[in-house]
Design an enzyme around this catalytic site. Sequence first.
Site, PDB file in Angstrom:
ATOM      1  N   ARG A  35       7.071  -5.663  -6.642  1.00  0.00           N
ATOM      2  CA  ARG A  35       7.489  -4.983  -5.416  1.00  0.00           C
ATOM      3  C   ARG A  35       6.362  -5.168  -4.408  1.00  0.00           C
ATOM      4  O   ARG A  35       5.238  -4.687  -4.612  1.00  0.00           O
ATOM      5  CB  ARG A  35       7.768  -3.509  -5.690  1.00  0.00           C
ATOM      6  CG  ARG A  35       8.337  -2.724  -4.510  1.00  0.00           C
ATOM      7  CD  ARG A  35       8.833  -1.372  -4.994  1.00  0.00           C
ATOM      8  NE  ARG A  35       9.393  -0.555  -3.934  1.00  0.00           N
ATOM      9  CZ  ARG A  35       8.788   0.503  -3.393  1.00  0.00           C
ATOM     10  NH1 ARG A  35       7.580   0.872  -3.830  1.00  0.00           N
ATOM     11  NH2 ARG A  35       9.358   1.205  -2.453  1.00  0.00           N
ATOM     12  N   HIS A  46      11.874   7.589  -7.264  1.00  0.00           N
ATOM     13  CA  HIS A  46      10.444   7.555  -7.540  1.00  0.00           C
ATOM     14  C   HIS A  46      10.088   8.799  -8.359  1.00  0.00           C
ATOM     15  O   HIS A  46      10.518   9.898  -8.010  1.00  0.00           O
ATOM     16  CB  HIS A  46       9.636   7.522  -6.243  1.00  0.00           C
ATOM     17  CG  HIS A  46       9.823   6.260  -5.455  1.00  0.00           C
ATOM     18  ND1 HIS A  46       9.109   5.977  -4.314  1.00  0.00           N
ATOM     19  CD2 HIS A  46      10.639   5.190  -5.669  1.00  0.00           C
ATOM     20  CE1 HIS A  46       9.483   4.789  -3.844  1.00  0.00           C
ATOM     21  NE2 HIS A  46      10.415   4.303  -4.643  1.00  0.00           N
ATOM     22  N   TRP A  58       3.703   1.965 -10.011  1.00  0.00           N
ATOM     23  CA  TRP A  58       2.778   1.945  -8.866  1.00  0.00           C
ATOM     24  C   TRP A  58       1.368   2.169  -9.408  1.00  0.00           C
ATOM     25  O   TRP A  58       1.131   3.114 -10.142  1.00  0.00           O
ATOM     26  CB  TRP A  58       3.133   3.054  -7.883  1.00  0.00           C
ATOM     27  CG  TRP A  58       2.246   3.030  -6.672  1.00  0.00           C
ATOM     28  CD1 TRP A  58       1.024   3.613  -6.530  1.00  0.00           C
ATOM     29  CD2 TRP A  58       2.511   2.351  -5.439  1.00  0.00           C
ATOM     30  NE1 TRP A  58       0.498   3.334  -5.292  1.00  0.00           N
ATOM     31  CE2 TRP A  58       1.400   2.567  -4.605  1.00  0.00           C
ATOM     32  CE3 TRP A  58       3.568   1.572  -4.969  1.00  0.00           C
ATOM     33  CZ2 TRP A  58       1.322   2.039  -3.321  1.00  0.00           C
ATOM     34  CZ3 TRP A  58       3.484   1.051  -3.700  1.00  0.00           C
ATOM     35  CH2 TRP A  58       2.373   1.279  -2.884  1.00  0.00           C
ATOM     36  N   TYR A  67       7.196  11.127  -9.827  1.00  0.00           N
ATOM     37  CA  TYR A  67       5.824  11.606  -9.867  1.00  0.00           C
ATOM     38  C   TYR A  67       5.842  13.070 -10.307  1.00  0.00           C
ATOM     39  O   TYR A  67       6.480  13.403 -11.306  1.00  0.00           O
ATOM     40  CB  TYR A  67       5.144  11.404  -8.509  1.00  0.00           C
ATOM     41  CG  TYR A  67       4.938   9.954  -8.140  1.00  0.00           C
ATOM     42  CD1 TYR A  67       3.994   9.168  -8.795  1.00  0.00           C
ATOM     43  CD2 TYR A  67       5.691   9.348  -7.135  1.00  0.00           C
ATOM     44  CE1 TYR A  67       3.795   7.830  -8.464  1.00  0.00           C
ATOM     45  CE2 TYR A  67       5.502   8.012  -6.796  1.00  0.00           C
ATOM     46  CZ  TYR A  67       4.556   7.258  -7.465  1.00  0.00           C
ATOM     47  OH  TYR A  67       4.371   5.942  -7.141  1.00  0.00           O
ATOM     48  N   ASN A  79      10.534   2.116   2.290  1.00  0.00           N
ATOM     49  CA  ASN A  79       9.914   2.922   1.255  1.00  0.00           C
ATOM     50  C   ASN A  79       9.985   4.410   1.581  1.00  0.00           C
ATOM     51  O   ASN A  79       9.659   4.819   2.694  1.00  0.00           O
ATOM     52  CB  ASN A  79       8.439   2.520   1.095  1.00  0.00           C
ATOM     53  CG  ASN A  79       7.716   3.356   0.056  1.00  0.00           C
ATOM     54  OD1 ASN A  79       7.978   3.247  -1.135  1.00  0.00           O
ATOM     55  ND2 ASN A  79       6.806   4.225   0.512  1.00  0.00           N
ATOM     56  N   GLU A  80      10.438   5.214   0.626  1.00  0.00           N
ATOM     57  CA  GLU A  80      10.447   6.678   0.740  1.00  0.00           C
ATOM     58  C   GLU A  80      10.781   7.099   2.172  1.00  0.00           C
ATOM     59  O   GLU A  80       9.981   7.760   2.851  1.00  0.00           O
ATOM     60  CB  GLU A  80       9.096   7.248   0.284  1.00  0.00           C
ATOM     61  CG  GLU A  80       8.787   6.886  -1.165  1.00  0.00           C
ATOM     62  CD  GLU A  80       7.446   7.412  -1.668  1.00  0.00           C
ATOM     63  OE1 GLU A  80       6.709   8.053  -0.877  1.00  0.00           O
ATOM     64  OE2 GLU A  80       7.114   7.173  -2.841  1.00  0.00           O
ATOM     65  N   GLU A  89       9.350   3.528  -8.396  1.00  0.00           N
ATOM     66  CA  GLU A  89       7.920   3.837  -8.519  1.00  0.00           C
ATOM     67  C   GLU A  89       7.768   4.930  -9.565  1.00  0.00           C
ATOM     68  O   GLU A  89       8.645   5.787  -9.715  1.00  0.00           O
ATOM     69  CB  GLU A  89       7.324   4.365  -7.209  1.00  0.00           C
ATOM     70  CG  GLU A  89       7.042   3.330  -6.154  1.00  0.00           C
ATOM     71  CD  GLU A  89       6.288   3.950  -4.965  1.00  0.00           C
ATOM     72  OE1 GLU A  89       5.640   5.019  -5.148  1.00  0.00           O
ATOM     73  OE2 GLU A  89       6.359   3.373  -3.868  1.00  0.00           O
TER      74      GLU A  89
END
Length: 467
Positions: free
Chosen positions: A94, A239, A297, A241, A172-173, A268
């Site tokens: 990516r 993503h 990531w 996290y 992205n995001e 991610e």
Amino acid sequence: MHNSTSSGRPARHRSARNWLLAAASALIVALAGLWQLAPAGAQQQGGFQIDGTQLVDANGEPFVMRGTSHPEVWFQQEFESIAEISDLGANTIRVVLGSGERDWGVTTPDRLRTIVDECKAQQVICVLEVHDTTGYGEQEGAASLDQAVDFWEGMYDVLDGEEAYTLINIGNEPWGNEDTAGWTQATVDAIERMRDIGFEHTLVVDAPNWGQDWEQIMLDDAEQVFAADQDANTLFSIHMYAVYSDPQTVVDYLDAFEAKGLPLIIGEYGDVFQGESVPWDTVQAEAQERGIGWIAWSYSGNSDGELDQVLDFDPGQMTTWGERVFDSRYGIGNTAERASVFGDQPPETTTPPDETTSPDDPTTTPGGEGDCSAEIDVVNDWGSGWQGDVTVAADQGDLSGWTLTWTWPGGQSISSHWNADLNQSGSQVTAGDVGWNGSIADGESRRVFGFIADNGAASPEVTCSAA
């Protein structure tokens, strides 16, 4: 936010496409009977497509992403990272691009063309993403998805025809945690504009909430977003996290999205976030069980180093996080498979890495004599394990294939490997090429494969035989 009709911008290529459609209509009718006579499966796709929940490549083969992110726009001097990541076994990279709204720079068409060419040369699929949209609505200066599409419009000539090797991650995001209900229409508009421009690529859309979708807006509105794509070729990206610090939250989200019958990747994830642990092993295990792609990531260059997989863009300085990404049970080394579109031979690289091993390198030992020779180079040793790279040289004429054998001196054992057909019995190891890396011109050398082993780093003498 603006869609293609309200913005007043001309929809590039639309008129040309309409003319071609009209001109071709008679041909379509005339050939209809012949088309019906074609055998099943004879139709060829031009690029990646969505088949149910599965991403398939241009050959119709399932493709499961196993890769990492490279912060290209911030570290353009680290261009060799693409080759390094490929050498570590990744099938996807990516690539972080800049559209110019933020102060970290802009990716030019020439630069993007070079990136795509290098990804193809290194046999990795490029997921190209505009990073300027990060945290839109909450982070000052963030670009809108409409602005991201402006950037992609300027890249159409570069990417047209590359649908078999690239996916476009529109932004992205692309939404923070404020006014997140706007994400749905903005994403629909972006998809429609991309198709109006003429893009036929698989499009990747990130969730709101800084990609983590803790409000489940992407989950709830996924059908509406997918329906906006006239090509039915949109891939959703979550993503993971700190929102997913409990392993059960990973399972629950993937279960809920699976029930939608729509395609998803983990675009991610990390093993920590701002000091809080993330269940990376659950992410990997669940993705493997479900056939879901993931992109960790990131390779290197994080401001605090917390999520660097290697230090200072040096694959010889792999971190614990890097070992988890590349060498763990469900990591890249054990689960990644190259896209079938690369066939048996890779395209030529325009900027090849230096694959010639210096004879003065103290970490290598010359191999046996004959048509070819080989060396094992210890590139990273972290105590409990180590990484070796193998270089083969063509000493007497061109090579079209090779077989290597060696004996470990002290009980070493290979736990994972990439780009070789390898077997170990006791201390004896046999390794062969996998087609595309078997060809080496007379007098040249090539780094051909790598592995992870334990019980102490070693560089035994290697015997090489031409296949």
